[in-house]
Scaffold this active site. Structure first.
Site, mmCIF file in Angstrom:
data_model
loop_
_atom_site.group_PDB
_atom_site.id
_atom_site.type_symbol
_atom_site.label_atom_id
_atom_site.label_comp_id
_atom_site.label_asym_id
_atom_site.label_seq_id
_atom_site.Cartn_x
_atom_site.Cartn_y
_atom_site.Cartn_z
ATOM 1 N N ARG A 85 1.963 22.622 10.474
ATOM 2 C CA ARG A 85 1.281 23.671 11.238
ATOM 3 C C ARG A 85 1.467 25.061 10.644
ATOM 4 O O ARG A 85 2.544 25.372 10.126
ATOM 5 C CB ARG A 85 1.765 23.660 12.689
ATOM 6 C CG ARG A 85 1.310 22.429 13.435
ATOM 7 C CD ARG A 85 1.884 22.306 14.819
ATOM 8 N NE ARG A 85 1.402 21.057 15.433
ATOM 9 C CZ ARG A 85 1.929 19.854 15.191
ATOM 10 N NH1 ARG A 85 2.959 19.720 14.376
ATOM 11 N NH2 ARG A 85 1.413 18.790 15.761
ATOM 12 N N HIS A 87 -2.375 20.496 9.049
ATOM 13 C CA HIS A 87 -2.726 19.635 7.918
ATOM 14 C C HIS A 87 -3.990 20.085 7.182
ATOM 15 O O HIS A 87 -4.854 19.277 6.836
ATOM 16 C CB HIS A 87 -2.880 18.186 8.385
ATOM 17 C CG HIS A 87 -1.604 17.553 8.846
ATOM 18 N ND1 HIS A 87 -0.362 17.935 8.387
ATOM 19 C CD2 HIS A 87 -1.374 16.547 9.741
ATOM 20 C CE1 HIS A 87 0.573 17.196 8.967
ATOM 21 N NE2 HIS A 87 0.002 16.360 9.790
ATOM 22 N N HIS A 132 1.209 10.997 4.406
ATOM 23 C CA HIS A 132 1.351 10.812 5.854
ATOM 24 C C HIS A 132 1.285 9.341 6.287
ATOM 25 O O HIS A 132 0.747 9.025 7.357
ATOM 26 C CB HIS A 132 0.281 11.631 6.573
ATOM 27 C CG HIS A 132 0.650 12.033 7.964
ATOM 28 N ND1 HIS A 132 1.002 11.128 8.945
ATOM 29 C CD2 HIS A 132 0.724 13.254 8.546
ATOM 30 C CE1 HIS A 132 1.263 11.778 10.066
ATOM 31 N NE2 HIS A 132 1.108 13.067 9.860
ATOM 32 N N TYR A 176 2.130 5.918 7.993
ATOM 33 C CA TYR A 176 2.856 5.456 9.178
ATOM 34 C C TYR A 176 3.492 4.109 8.822
ATOM 35 O O TYR A 176 2.788 3.115 8.647
ATOM 36 C CB TYR A 176 1.884 5.223 10.335
ATOM 37 C CG TYR A 176 1.395 6.448 11.066
ATOM 38 C CD1 TYR A 176 0.612 7.411 10.425
ATOM 39 C CD2 TYR A 176 1.666 6.622 12.422
ATOM 40 C CE1 TYR A 176 0.136 8.508 11.108
ATOM 41 C CE2 TYR A 176 1.182 7.721 13.117
ATOM 42 C CZ TYR A 176 0.419 8.657 12.454
ATOM 43 O OH TYR A 176 -0.055 9.743 13.147
ATOM 44 N N GLU A 204 7.552 12.483 6.075
ATOM 45 C CA GLU A 204 6.656 13.304 5.262
ATOM 46 C C GLU A 204 7.467 14.364 4.537
ATOM 47 O O GLU A 204 7.762 15.416 5.102
ATOM 48 C CB GLU A 204 5.616 13.973 6.160
ATOM 49 C CG GLU A 204 4.872 13.036 7.081
ATOM 50 C CD GLU A 204 4.383 13.755 8.350
ATOM 51 O OE1 GLU A 204 3.682 14.767 8.221
ATOM 52 O OE2 GLU A 204 4.725 13.309 9.450
#
Ligand SMILES: *[C@@H]1O[C@H](CO)[C@@H](O)[C@H](O)[C@H]1NC(C)=O
Ligand SMILES: *[C@@H]1O[C@H](CO)[C@@H](O)[C@H](O)[C@H]1NC(C)=O
Ligand SMILES: *[C@@H]1O[C@H](CO)[C@@H](O)[C@H](O)[C@H]1NC(C)=O
Length: 360
Positions: free
Chosen positions: A93, A118, A193, A195, A326
């Protein structure tokens, strides 16, 4: 305007017809590419330079896809989770999407409350990258390229960006990212990023995973997940993962429904620039991963916002069904002079290396 959806549909048709297609016919076409070594393989699409699958055995030889995602490429277009994506120009952010650089104020696309997240509405995870090179053999790799233009999502200057995904050793994945500022100074902070769920993408939550993060401090955030500027010790808090700790053991004690915080990595990088970032182990399958990188921080995210997302094979993903590690610079560094700078001056190169070592 009316032409855009048609274009996308056309791209999908081409994309589905094209697994492992040759480079020559893929210049700006979305495709799916496979890197494979024995029973270990991963798939990458040049839509957002995204990792769509990573298949690993366990000790009994059972294969599982350990990354969350979708079938095919189509659903990645409207995805809001950033599954597997390469995010930028600035990951994480930026408060109110604003910063001042060399005396000049910049305003970014606001896409997360009052903040930019992002890289904005159409960051690097939502563009088509060019496939520069793909090699098979002992160390298969693929190199993707994106040219980000001056003013894109509000960022200053042209930026040439590369990412190489490579099977750099047995059950290893190296990710090399670089970005060269062409004509203006700009912040640059890329992040991968993916997961992860080492039990398998459809195996339920990661709350029983053991995690170790080699960081004694975090950068605490306010209610809108913007750093306060403090660098706070983890000792005695639920954020302490210095020793291997079960994810679920203190997760209820953190605000925001789980972990979503930047860790300040301990120690200095080794001579080759890498340091150990984290280790994760899934007790059920015995699969484990060690992550090394050359970045000052790592965002640890436990998929707190994941809610009812229909993924691969129709499996529906929910909260805590994966974790993200990340590596990156600190969030909102452009607005915090005490954080390591992310400014890349014209002619300078930003470099970000990651190494995942899987075992089972
Ligand atoms: C993405 O969303 C747009 C707008 O809602 C819609 O028109 C389009 O069909 C969606 N694309 C896919 C691949 O789901
Ligand atoms: C955005 O900022 C406005 C004005 O300061 C504030 O009233 C609002 O609550 C903020 N929205 C969010 C989502 O933080
Ligand atoms: C960036 O990475 C690409 C692909 O690995 C490489 O060809 C290029 O030389 C790198 N650029 C710099 C400036 O290091």
């Amino acid at each position: 305007m009316a032409r855009a959806p048609l274009m996308l549909i056309l791209l999908f048709i081409l994309a589905f017809a094209c697994v492992n297609c040759s480079i020559a016919n893929t210049k700006k076409i979305v495709g799916l590419y496979e890197l494979k070594k024995g029973d270990y393989s991963l798939r990458i699409t040049n839509w957002g330079a995204t990792i769509t699958s990573l298949i690993l055995p366990d000790s009994k030889g059972n294969l599982a896809d350990v990354v969350l995602g979708y079938d095919g490429i189509g659903p990645y277009i409207n995805d809001t989770t950033y599954f597997g994506a390469l995010v930028g120009r600035v990951a994480n952010r930026i408060a109110r999407g604003r910063f001042v650089l060399n005396g000049k104020p910049y305003r970014l696309f606001i896409n997360n409350g009052n903040n930019s997240l992002h890289g904005g509405h159409r960051g690097f995870s939502k563009v088509i990258w060019t496939v520069k090179e793909k090699m098979d053999g002992d160390y298969p790799y693929i190199t993707l390229y994106y040219h980000s233009f001056d003013g894109e999502q509000g960022f200053p200057g042209d930026l040439d960006v590369y990412v190489t995904y490579k099977i750099s050793g047995p059950y290893e994945l190296s990710v090399h990212m670089n970005a060269t500022a062409i004509d203006k100074a700009t912040p640059a902070n890329l992040a991968q990023h993916t997961y992860w769920n080492l039990g398998g993408h459809n195996s339920g939550t990661i709350l029983s995973n053991t995690v170790q993060i080699f960081a004694s401090h975090i950068t605490p955030v306010d209610a809108s997940l913007i750093p306060t500027g403090q660098i706070a010790p983890v000792a005695g808090t639920p954020y302490d993962f210095l020793q291997p700790t079960t994810v679920g053991s203190h997760i209820k004690e953190v605000s925001g429904g789980g972990y979503d915080i930047n860790y300040v990595l301990d120690g200095s990088p080794s001579p080759n620039g890498m340091r150990k970032v984290a280790a994760v182990r899934d007790g059920r399958s015995g699969r484990a991963v060690e992550l090394w990188a050359n970045q000052p921080g790592v965002q640890f995210y436990t998929a707190n916002f994941l809610d009812n997302v229909k993924g691969k094979g129709g499996h529906v993903y929910g909260k805590h069904d994966a974790l993200c590690l990340e590596t990156q610079g600190f969030p909102d560094a452009v607005n915090h002079p005490n954080f390591p700078s992310q400014i890349v001056n014209p002619g300078e190169v930003y470099k970000h290396d990651m190494l995942f070592k899987f075992s089972f």
